[in-house]
Structures are given as structure tokens and as C-alpha cells.
Design an enzyme around this catalytic site. Structure first.
Site, PDB file in Angstrom:
ATOM      1  N   CYS A   1     -18.794  77.000 -49.269  1.00 34.47           N
ATOM      2  CA  CYS A   1     -18.104  75.901 -48.144  1.00 34.47           C
ATOM      3  C   CYS A   1     -16.634  75.782 -48.662  1.00 34.47           C
ATOM      4  O   CYS A   1     -16.505  74.548 -48.957  1.00 34.47           O
ATOM      5  CB  CYS A   1     -18.850  74.978 -48.036  1.00 34.47           C
ATOM      6  SG  CYS A   1     -20.484  75.210 -47.479  1.00 34.47           S
TER       7      CYS A   1
ATOM      8  N   CYS B   1     -17.979  64.784 -50.843  1.00 40.59           N
ATOM      9  CA  CYS B   1     -16.974  63.235 -50.610  1.00 40.59           C
ATOM     10  C   CYS B   1     -17.523  62.212 -49.805  1.00 40.59           C
ATOM     11  O   CYS B   1     -16.938  62.061 -48.840  1.00 40.59           O
ATOM     12  CB  CYS B   1     -15.476  63.782 -50.265  1.00 40.59           C
ATOM     13  SG  CYS B   1     -15.685  64.736 -48.627  1.00 40.59           S
TER      14      CYS B   1
END
Length: 409
Positions: free
Chosen positions: A232, A348
Site C-alpha cells: 500500500c 496514521c
């Protein structure tokens, strides 16, 4: 008659509407909203107005409600316009007369008198915003005791962090760009300069990457010709970090446009990686890697400093859906690590479901993060994981919220 600044306000209104009514991200809404706004300053102003309105939305609404006899609907156009007008006055320090001149035309054919009256009343009262933004109730419930520290880190938009291609040049670039370095390979600058205009951009000496976002790749150390899979991988900051550190990088992402952008950045920086377009849940490698870095798709609530839209778009449904995806990706990623190799998992996100709850499911041997691997004033948890949030390093400009953990096969 053209009113200076009005195109920026119209674009900001479109951005705010896209986030709050349609649930789009600011980035998704930017292209259609900013179409036709040519001047860089106007485009930047539109983003700043919408961003500040979202950052302080609860407090701005409280001010609006204090000056109206009847509560305006959440999506009423006068409320939307007043949010931007107050953000311009209270956050961007635009003089009230200029706010009125550029704000009331947003309500052409609508209740201008209402908006004018509310804004003028608040100006006469000399209202101010609190020192720290008030978070939405649903966010307070999810973040619990961490919410206060996170909110404190949202009061000021973040600085600009750069990751350097050559960490040995940190002091040189900090001096040339007028910034500071918090660790080798990093330079922090004040906001406000167009990235493309900064020295070193065209030469590929650095790329934009939040300090916290640079930590997962750093935890894999020097590559020395070994192989690493960056799962990713878009937008590509970690791929470039790994390539610059001497790894042979395979960067996988499902998006063709994102991979094209990655290739452009690799070309600009003179770095190389093998780019693979594929779904990580379907793809199978030819063999295992010396290291795997999974910076998994997530709610990105840790980026609320620079993307305050996440405060209002994300709820339990999105958290649950992405946690399910992360679990599936982690299950596959740990199978692709060579014996003796390492797996680093990161998101995140400030949500426990996307961090700590995922880490406890990994069957590899924990490799605790050590204090000497981190910037000053950051420490690992008792489990050897790293949890950052926007309230940390506040005196140095802060950083995004991340969860990071590492294992050895």
C-alpha cells in the site's frame, strides 16, 4: 464587478459543503471546488479558510448560535457562510469590513441581512475563540483521555516537514532553507511557501513527509542491498526512504494514478523501485522478503492537524470497516517475511482498533522499538510499540498521530 478575494471564498464554501454534506475529504473536493481559481494565493486562501472552519467548527457554531434567535440548520447556507466569515476574521485576521465585503456575496439571492447581523453582533461583542479547539462529541468519546492533548496539538496548522534523500546533508539543507532538523534526514520549515518553489525540489534533494510518517521506514534501518516490500505504498514517501537507504524496493499499490505519481517522484529524486499495481489481498509474491513495511489504509484520524475534515467525516462504521481490512492485510504480510527478517506495521490513525488491537494479533516475535531510534522526547510504550499524537513535541511544531509496531520472523 469583480471583488478581490471572492473566488477564494466561493471555493472555500464548496470545500466546506463537500466535506460536511457529502462526506468527501478536502483533497477529494479540492479539484472541482478550485476549478477556475487560478492564482496560487487564492487557492491557498480557499484551503486555509475551509481548513480553519473545520478545525474550529464546534466553537464557530457556538458563536453563531449565541447570536441568532432560532438555531440555523447544520447545512443552512447562512451558517456555512458565517463559519467561513468567522474563520477569516478570528483565525486569518482578515479585517471585519473585508470579511463582510467578501462573505455576504456568498449569499446572493439569500438571507444576507441575517448573516450581516450575526457577524456584526459578534464583532461588536469582541468575541474570541478558545485557546484549544473543541472536538466533536463522537471524537471525544473515541479518543478518551488522549483527546485533550490531541486537541491542544490542533490549535495551530502544522509546519512543513521534508525528508532528505541524503541524511548526511541535514545541517546543510536546514541552513539553506532556513529550517530546523529534528533528526538526520529531516528538515522542518514554517508553513506558507509553495513546495515547488523551494530550493532543492526540482533536483530531488527532498520530498514532503510528516516527521511521524517518516518513522516506520526508519525503523527498518539500512538496506545494504536487501529486499523490502512496501505494501500500500502510495503516495511513495516511504518507498523513497527505503530506496535511499539502500533497499531493493518492491512497492505495491492498487491505484494506477498513485503509482504514476510515485514514479514521477522517484524520477525526480533519482531513486528506483519496482512498482507493482495490484490488490494486496489478491497478489502473491514470487518469494519472501527481507523486510515488509505495511503502512495500512486507515481512517487517517492522526492527520487531523493538516486534514481537519477527518474530525467530522469519520465514525464507528469507517473505523470498523478499515480495521477489518487491516487485519486481512496483516495476516498476509507476516507470511511474506523471510526467517530473520522484519515486519513493520503502521497506521496514521488515533483509533485503537487500527493500532494496538491489530498489533496483538501478529504471531511473529516482537522486536521492541528502542528510544535511540526515535526523535528526542518520543518514547515507546511498555509493549515496545510507538504511539504518537498531535499533542507531542508541541513546542517543536508537533507531528501527526501514528501507531507503529515491529516484529522479527
Amino acid at each position: 464587478m469583480d471583488i478581490p478575494g471572492l473566488p477564494a471564498r466561493k471555493a472555500a464554501l464548496k470545500l466546506l459543503d463537500a466535506v460536511l454534506r457529502r462526506g468527501e475529504t478536502l483533497d477529494q473536493a479540492a479539484q472541482p471546488a478550485l476549478q477556475g481559481v487560478r492564482a496560487y494565493a487564492d487557492r491557498a486562501l480557499a484551503r486555509a479558510l475551509a481548513g480553519e472552519a473545520l478545525r474550529w467548527l464546534i466553537d464557530l457554531d457556538a458563536l453563531i448560535d449565541s447570536a441568532t434567535r432560532q438555531i440555523l440548520p447544520e447545512d443552512a447556507k447562512p451558517r456555512m457562510a458565517l463559519r467561513l466569515m468567522l474563520a477569516g476574521w478570528l483565525r486569518l485576521e482578515t479585517p471585519p469590513h473585508a470579511v463582510i465585503a467578501t462573505g455576504l456575496p456568498l449569499l446572493a439571492g439569500g438571507p444576507r441581512r441575517l448573516a450581516h447581523g450575526v457577524f456584526s453582533t459578534l464583532v461588536k461583542r469582541g468575541v474570541t475563540l478558545p485557546a484549544v479547539p473543541t472536538l466533536p462529541t463522537k471524537v471525544l468519546e473515541r479518543w478518551g483521555e488522549r483527546a485533550g492533548a490531541v486537541a491542544a496539538g490542533l490549535a495551530v496548522p502544522p509546519p512543513l516537514d521534508l525528508t532528505l534523500r541524503d541524511p548526511a546533508t541535514s545541517a546543510e539543507w536546514a541552513e539553506r532553507l532556513g529550517g530546523t532538523s529534528l533528526l538526520p534526514g529531516h528538515v522542518r520549515l514554517e508553513r506558507g511557501t509553495a513546495v515547488e518553489r523551494l530550493e532543492g525540489f526540482k533536483d530531488g534533494a527532498w520530498w514532503v513527509q510528516d516527521l511521524a510518517a517518516s518513522l516506520p521506514a526508519r525503523l527498518l534501518g539500512p538496506g545494504e542491498g536487501r529486499t523490502v516490500l512496501d505494501l500500500c505504498a502510495a503516495p511513495g514517501g516511504k518507498t523513497m526512504q527505503l530506496a535511499a537507504a539502500g533497499w531493493q524496493v518492491t512497492a505495491l499499490d492498487a491505484g494506477a494514478k498513485r503509482l504514476q505519481r510515485m514514479q514521477e517522484n522517484l524520477t525526480r529524486t533519482g531513486l528506483s523501485a519496482e512498482l507493482v499495481q495490484a490488490d494486496a489481498l489478491q497478489w502473491e509474491p514470487a518469494g519472501p522478503f527481507d523486510a515488509v513495511l505495511l503502512d495500512a489504509p486507515c481512517t487517517a484520524t492522526g492527520t487531523c492537524r493538516r486534514h481537519p475534515d477527518v474530525l467530522h467525516r469519520i465514525g464507528p462504521r469507517q473505523v470498523a470497516e478499515l480495521a477489518q481490512l487491516q487485519a486481512a492485510l496483516l495476516e498476509r504480510a507476516q507470511r511474506w517475511v523471510k526467517p530473520g527478517g522484519h515486519l513493520v506495521y503502521a497506521t496514521c490513525s488515533l483509533e485503537r482498533e487500527e493500532g494496538e488491537d491489530q498489533a496483538v494479533t501478529v504471531t511473529l516475535t516482537p522486536d521492541p522499538i528502542r528510544g535511540e531510534e526515535l526523535p528526542a522526547n518520543l518514547t515507546a510504550t511498555d509493549e515496545g510499540w510507538l504511539r504518537t499524537d498531535p499533542g507531542l513535541l508541541a513546542d517543536l511544531g508537533g507531528l501527526d498521530g501514528f501507531f507503529i509496531a515491529r516484529w522479527q520472523c
